[in-house]
Design an enzyme around this catalytic site. Structure first.
Site, PDB file in Angstrom:
ATOM      1  N   LYS A  46       0.457 -30.998  15.379  1.00  0.00           N
ATOM      2  CA  LYS A  46       1.219 -29.661  15.341  1.00  0.00           C
ATOM      3  C   LYS A  46       2.340 -28.603  16.033  1.00  0.00           C
ATOM      4  O   LYS A  46       3.513 -29.791  16.703  1.00  0.00           O
ATOM      5  CB  LYS A  46      -0.242 -29.375  16.396  1.00  0.00           C
ATOM      6  CG  LYS A  46      -0.036 -27.641  16.373  1.00  0.00           C
ATOM      7  CD  LYS A  46      -1.301 -27.574  18.029  1.00  0.00           C
ATOM      8  CE  LYS A  46      -1.321 -26.576  17.822  1.00  0.00           C
ATOM      9  NZ  LYS A  46      -2.633 -25.864  19.419  1.00  0.00           N
ATOM     10  N   SER A  59      -6.619 -23.139  18.239  1.00  0.00           N
ATOM     11  CA  SER A  59      -5.273 -22.463  17.490  1.00  0.00           C
ATOM     12  C   SER A  59      -4.374 -23.980  16.589  1.00  0.00           C
ATOM     13  O   SER A  59      -4.044 -23.814  15.570  1.00  0.00           O
ATOM     14  CB  SER A  59      -4.120 -22.434  18.148  1.00  0.00           C
ATOM     15  OG  SER A  59      -3.534 -23.366  19.587  1.00  0.00           O
ATOM     16  N   SER A  68      -8.728 -24.790  21.899  1.00  0.00           N
ATOM     17  CA  SER A  68      -7.824 -25.199  20.247  1.00  0.00           C
ATOM     18  C   SER A  68      -8.374 -26.779  19.643  1.00  0.00           C
ATOM     19  O   SER A  68      -7.362 -27.382  18.808  1.00  0.00           O
ATOM     20  CB  SER A  68      -6.554 -25.070  21.105  1.00  0.00           C
ATOM     21  OG  SER A  68      -6.001 -23.990  21.533  1.00  0.00           O
TER      22      SER A  68
END
Length: 451
Positions: free
Chosen positions: A69, A155, A179
């Site tokens: 990420k 996210s 997330s």
């Protein structure tokens, strides 16, 4: 579903496949339309170099593809957290601890994945870099293939799609209010949120210093156990007891509110299947969960703590932020110091009361999310869709974020049938019950798969 990490590693050991062939297969997927907008940067040479290095004792990942990420520092790369505000900053001077542990385990880093700007949403939309569409790992096809593309969840949106499509075996991400588990549920994969203190958060751009958790998504529970052992630097003990020996609960309060029909059917079928397999499941009120709503009335930890980090950036570059993200961060400026201090003590008291109420139970089962993922077009950037975006975001965050506030641990397992939109079943408990949750998940997974 594509082969998981452990099966692929065994095939490498047995000479049934070659490391470079495995790396190239992952790269082919990462560079295909299935991963459109999932990656912000793909690093083929890095992956191939790691894949072809001589095997080293203890490197359990054996050069297999891991996605990262865009929240984590990788030495020599810029960490922008899905933003344009930070894209011209200096490259990181060293790896984040999570990256260092994965690298030491032999991870082959395939690239940096897309995410909600600064990790502040559960929907998965990124107006700067585009938004990847959800992919159902169980059927290996796009979610909404016959209709419109669906949201990936956030996210850690790109991380989830990278794992679901087969571009990566592990998707490193973060979980502050869901997330990891939200995109796992919406892409038909496994997402584990460990107790926050077990994995260092240094080297990751913070959203909430109170709630941030470093963790990962995989395609199977056994891969999740391996990923957690690497990230936490600890072993998960083997359990040798049947499903019937676990005392499980479902809660009447909050977690089952506002379920849509697809989630409701999948959840009820899952409970029937688990009971038929011997699971002892009791319904409990746990009305303490309802106290989270008034407790968070001033906005919660994330706005206040993120505003402290973003204050200077917003002062000079507010027009470069996603307006929806900026709106949520700026809310933190309104929280008074006494409100923040009171929230900390109220949370501690609430955790104590919930822990007491759950004494004697090994885990609680809930829908990961009360709704399936809506169409991307319904929540795409634009003020005319803001109301729907924030409604969906609140529903997606509700169940997972409760566990973060609790300082707990939780896993999301796919529980939908082929032909249905992805749905997740969440098994959770309070802090430091991680081993029990992972051991239980290994028993739940085959039942849910058969069902």
């Amino acid at each position: 579903m594509k082969a998981d990490l452990i099966a692929t590693r065994q095939a490498l050991i047995e000479g049934k496949t070659h490391p470079l062939a495995t790396a190239q297969a992952c790269l082919d997927v990462a560079q295909s339309s299935a991963c459109q907008h999932a990656f912000l940067q793909i690093t083929p040479e890095s992956l191939k170099k790691t894949a072809t290095q001589p095997a080293v004792t203890g490197q359990v990942l054996a050069g297999l593809a891991v996605s990262v990420k865009d929240l984590f520092d990788i030495e020599g790369q810029v960490t922008a957290a899905g933003s344009v505000v930070l894209q011209n900053q200096q490259p990181a001077r060293q790896d984040a601890p999570a990256i260092a542990r994965l690298r030491a385990a032999g991870a082959g880093f395939i690239g940096r994945t897309n995410m909600v700007e600064f990790a502040f949403s559960g929907v998965g939309i990124n107006p700067h870099h585009g938004t990847p569409a959800a992919w159902d790992a169980l059927t290996d096809r796009p979610v909404g293939e016959a209709q419109a593309p669906r949201i990936p969840g956030g996210s850690s949106s790109g991380a989830a799609v990278s794992v679901a499509t087969g571009a990566a075996f592990i998707g490193l991400g973060s979980d502050t209010g869901g997330s990891i588990r939200i995109p796992a549920a919406l892409n038909g994969i496994v997402g584990f949120k460990n107790t926050a203190r077990l994995v260092p958060t240094q080297g990751a751009i913070p959203l909430s210093t109170t709630l941030d958790t470093v963790c990962a998504m995989t395609r199977t529970v056994r891969d999740t156990v391996l990923a957690h052992e690497i990230l936490s630097g600890r072993k998960v003990p083997k359990a040798h007891k049947p499903l019937s020996s676990y005392r499980l609960a479902i809660v009447q309060s909050l977690m089952q509110d506002s379920m849509d029909s697809v989630v409701s059917r999948a959840f009820e079928r899952s409970l029937v299947a688990l009971r038929a397999a011997g699971a002892q499941i009791q319904e409990i009120p746990l009305r303490e969960l309802l106290d989270i709503v008034p407790m968070m009335a001033t906005g919660g930890f994330s706005p206040a703590e993120s505003f402290a980090w973003h204050r200077d950036w917003l002062g000079k570059d507010a027009d470069q932020y996603d307006p929806r993200v900026a709106q949520r961060i700026q809310r933190g400026a309104q929280m008074a110091a006494h409100e923040y201090i009171h929230l900390q003590s109220a949370r501690a008291n609430w955790i104590t009361r919930v822990e007491a109420a759950l004494q004697g139970y090994d885990a609680i089962l809930s829908p990961t999310l009360p709704i399936v993922g809506p169409c991307l077009s319904d929540v795409a950037p634009g003020p005319e869709r803001d109301a729907e975006f924030f409604r969906v975001n609140a529903l997606l965050l509700r169940n997972p974020s409760t566990i973060n506030t609790l300082d707990g641990c939780a896993i999301s397992l796919p529980c939908h049938a082929p032909g249905e939109l992805p749905v997740g079943l969440m098994a959770w408990h309070t802090a430091m019950h991680d081993d029990t949750i992972l051991q239980l998940a290994a028993l739940l997974e085959p039942v849910l798969q058969r069902h």
